[in-house]
Scaffold this motif. Structure first.
Motif, short mmCIF file in Angstrom:
data_model
loop_
_atom_site.label_atom_id
_atom_site.label_comp_id
_atom_site.label_asym_id
_atom_site.label_seq_id
_atom_site.Cartn_x
_atom_site.Cartn_y
_atom_site.Cartn_z
N GLY A 69 0.79 -1.22 0.00
CA GLY A 69 0.00 0.00 0.00
C GLY A 69 0.82 1.27 0.00
N ILE A 70 2.01 1.20 -0.61
CA ILE A 70 2.87 2.38 -0.66
C ILE A 70 3.47 2.49 -2.07
N GLN A 71 4.11 3.62 -2.33
CA GLN A 71 4.86 3.77 -3.57
C GLN A 71 6.34 3.69 -3.26
N ILE A 72 7.01 2.80 -3.93
CA ILE A 72 8.44 2.59 -3.70
C ILE A 72 9.24 3.60 -4.50
N LYS A 73 10.08 4.35 -3.82
CA LYS A 73 10.91 5.36 -4.45
C LYS A 73 12.34 4.89 -4.65
N SER A 74 12.87 4.20 -3.66
CA SER A 74 14.26 3.76 -3.72
C SER A 74 14.40 2.38 -3.12
#
Length: 441
Positions: A69-74
């Motif tokens: 439920g998140i957006q992966i940035k790195s």
């Protein structure tokens, strides 16, 4: 001590790309998202097609994002041990400040002094791992900041690898729309994460049996002393079954999973099962013992190559024995066969996380765990390589939001074209300096 926050691990393997999102609360790991996508563009652990690898990374990341439920940035990315070299390093400086109190800048400077070495143009320094500091003759210091001293020394390990492998991994991650937070040497993360303090101290061998290659690592005196990569893995077993039985690669993989055993003594010659043969309209019967003998031949060859390099450094004399992990290690009978060949204590490591109790996830979990436990001193020493002036704190994920991708749209799945694994391939062996040859004396 592990920090509180979220960390993302990415393992780019020959057979699959795996992503794990873990949340740390009071140093306790809780896995909240997992992605697992079939690899394309990877051959024997090496990226051979950047576009296909990018697509596989994006599929695995998308799965993990949906579950977490998140957006992966790195991400923290695993670096394979192919042609990895491990060397000891030492640096010494005079403390700069007028008060003679050791600061962050002093730690950077002593790490820079330790990195003064001649590196071949085709290689690059991947990581530096401080082991201990000495301040005015006082040894065994882990973090010298805030102490008073005139002269400071640092002792540690330097890891170097081929520029091509490092560049291709970074390129694939960046083109997938991600930032590399940490480039983690996979065998280092593996040995640090799955071994107990006693096993690290007294010496233990870890054999990671992947799909395209098998990595043998030695941890002794709480340091990664040696790595060796054999370009054979679980897919080679499948290819052998396919060739010997004249069946498709997919059928051979199903036979290995459903009926395979690496130890023929445990199987029966009277138990039979049908096999679809190319060019025949009707399946034929194959017995368990015959299939097991085909599997045993390849697994035994893999283990004997590991034993050969371990005998050169007397690695099998270490009291910790051998720990097996990786997807190919989960095949029944592998531990029994390893016990027979290595003639020492052998056990299988399986991650103890709900839904991930399979050795195939050991690497990616270790990458996350290792990254979360890296110290400020490590990050300060790392800036001697990167040239950064400040420690970059990891921010692997952003606030929950809709995920979009602008590059590399989803493509139709293609049949995996396995390499010609019936030839044993070339052994890729890391340099063993005289220092490491004598570590077990």
């Amino acid at each position: 001590m592990a920090k509180t926050g979220m960390y993302v691990g990415l393992d780019i393997g020959t057979t699959s790309v795996k992503v794990v999102v873990a949340e740390y609360i009071d140093s306790q790991m809780n896995i909240i998202g997992v992605g697992n996508a079939k690899s394309e563009g990877i051959n024997r652990g090496i990226i051979v097609d950047i576009d296909k690898t990018v697509q596989a990374i994006q599929r695995a990341v998308r799965q993990a994002e949906e579950k977490a439920g998140i957006q992966i940035k790195s991400v923290n990315v695993g670096l394979p041990a192919n042609l990895l070299e491990v060397e000891s390093c030492q640096g010494m400086i005079a403390v700069n400040s007028e008060s003679k109190e050791i600061t962050d800048e002093d730690v950077r400077n002593v790490a820079s002094a330790a990195l003064v070495r001649s590196t071949p143009p085709e290689r690059q320094i991947v990581s530096i791992l401080p082991q201990e500091f000495t301040v005015d003759g006082f040894e065994g210091i882990k973090d010298p900041r805030g102490m008073i001293g005139v002269r400071m020394e640092m002792f540690g390990l330097v890891f170097t690898g081929p520029k091509t492998i490092v560049h291709n991994i970074r390129k694939c991650v960046e083109r997938a729309g991600l930032v590399v937070s940490e480039l983690v040497i996979t065998p280092l993360a593996l040995t640090e994460s799955i071994l107990s303090d006693g096993e690290k101290d007294f010496g233990t061998i870890v054999i990671d049996m992947g799909g395209g290659q098998t990595t043998t690592s030695v941890m002794h005196d709480k340091q990664l002393k040696f790595t060796h990569v054999n370009q054979e893995g679980g897919e080679f077993v499948t290819k052998d079954i396919s060739i010997v039985l004249n069946t498709s690669f997919n059928n051979a993989e199903a036979l290995k999973i459903n009926y395979g055993d690496a130890y023929p003594e445990r199987t029966s010659a009277s138990e039979e099962f049908p096999v679809d043969i190319i060019g025949k309209s009707e399946p034929i019967k194959i017995d368990e013992r015959y299939l097991s003998e085909v599997i045993e031949a390849r697994i035994e060859q893999i283990f004997r190559k590991s034993k050969e390099v371990l005998d050169e450094i007397d690695g099998l004399d270490l009291p910790g024995g051998v720990i097996l992990t990786g997807g190919a290690a989960s095949l029944p009978g592998v531990v029994d066969l390893a016990q027979e060949i290595f003639d020492t204590n052998v056990k299988l490591y399986v991650p103890n996380h709900m839904g991930l109790r399979n050795p195939v996830f050991t690497n990616v979990i270790s990458i996350v765990d290792y990254s979360a436990n890296l110290t400020e001193v490590y990050h300060l020493a790392k800036t001697a390589i990167t040239g950064e002036k400040t420690i970059s704190t990891q921010q692997p994920v952003a606030s929950p939001k809709e995920v979009t991708y602008e590059t590399y749209p989803e493509v139709e799945e293609q049949h995996y074209e396995s390499p010609d694994e019936h030839s044993t391939g070339e052994n890729v062996k890391g340099k063993i300096s005289d220092f490491f040859k004598n570590i077990f004396d």
